[in-house]
Motif scaffolding. Sequence first.
Motif, PDB file in Angstrom:
ATOM      1  N   LYS A   1      -3.351   6.818   4.313  1.00  0.00           N
ATOM      2  CA  LYS A   1      -2.107   5.660   4.144  1.00  0.00           C
ATOM      3  C   LYS A   1      -2.809   4.317   4.400  1.00  0.00           C
ATOM      4  O   LYS A   1      -2.546   3.404   3.738  1.00  0.00           O
ATOM      5  N   ASN A   2      -3.876   4.264   5.447  1.00  0.00           N
ATOM      6  CA  ASN A   2      -4.312   2.999   5.655  1.00  0.00           C
ATOM      7  C   ASN A   2      -5.237   2.534   4.556  1.00  0.00           C
ATOM      8  O   ASN A   2      -5.342   1.223   4.212  1.00  0.00           O
TER       9      ASN A   2
ATOM     10  N   TYR B   1      -2.974   9.606   8.155  1.00  0.00           N
ATOM     11  CA  TYR B   1      -2.888   7.978   8.415  1.00  0.00           C
ATOM     12  C   TYR B   1      -4.177   7.356   7.806  1.00  0.00           C
ATOM     13  O   TYR B   1      -4.106   6.236   7.500  1.00  0.00           O
TER      14      TYR B   1
END
Length: 267
Positions: free
Chosen positions: A170-171, A167
């Motif tokens: 990805k961010n 995550y």
Amino acid sequence: MNALRLSKYQRETIRRERREVLSVLLPTLITYCDFSPASDYLFEVRSNVEHIANMCNQAYVSWDKNGKNRVRYDTVLNAIQMLEDAELITVLREYDRLGQKHKPMRIFLNVEFFLMFNITEKELRKILVDFHKYQFVNNRVNQTFERYKKHLDKLENKGVAGIKQHYSLKNLLIKRRKDLLGEHVIKFVSQRKPVNYLDLDIESDVFKPCFRSFADCNTTEEVQKLRKRLYDKERIRQRAREKAANDILYRKALKESYMTDLQHYAS
């Protein structure tokens, strides 16, 4: 690259063999780079490392003690590691616990990667938007979206490292795309049939600075920060290696305990 060598207390001049590898690796990464601004993540290198090594003429075959051969490309892997430590590229790695092996990695070029070629933010942004306009004028926008979807399906079917569970990475990639392109450019490239592709004013939006100058990267403060980040990454890798070694010892001890119990019951 210069700040990386300073942070590792190395001489600033890179060895000749490493420069030769970089001279063929960097153009190869750009050749297989996805320059479509409509992609979810910018500048993904759509090729595996083995193929990149073959294109760089840096792959060779070696044989082990059992007579099995395997393709090796250590020089390319070392160069990729150096580019990653210099924070010029982002590498996504993942370990397959069921198959007990590392999955093929995914490589993304950072925005600072293009600073080496004296490309400004404005020029890079214009290249991306002009590429999307070219795709639209030649009726290739739908084809670009379809190819990107096939690319994602291919990665999933071949067991390449997935980004869904990472995550933070990805961010980070989403933020880099947003900072470079801006809100209205992202909205523009998401259209299948853009109506304002001729009069789109790129510089009318407010952009966050993505590039660091050569002087900024080589200040004492930046070198110290990079040294600390490299140290933290190495500590994480060392903990992972220690955990893996402890897991192996635990499984071995557990197996020996089972064998002892079986022998006890058999007797």
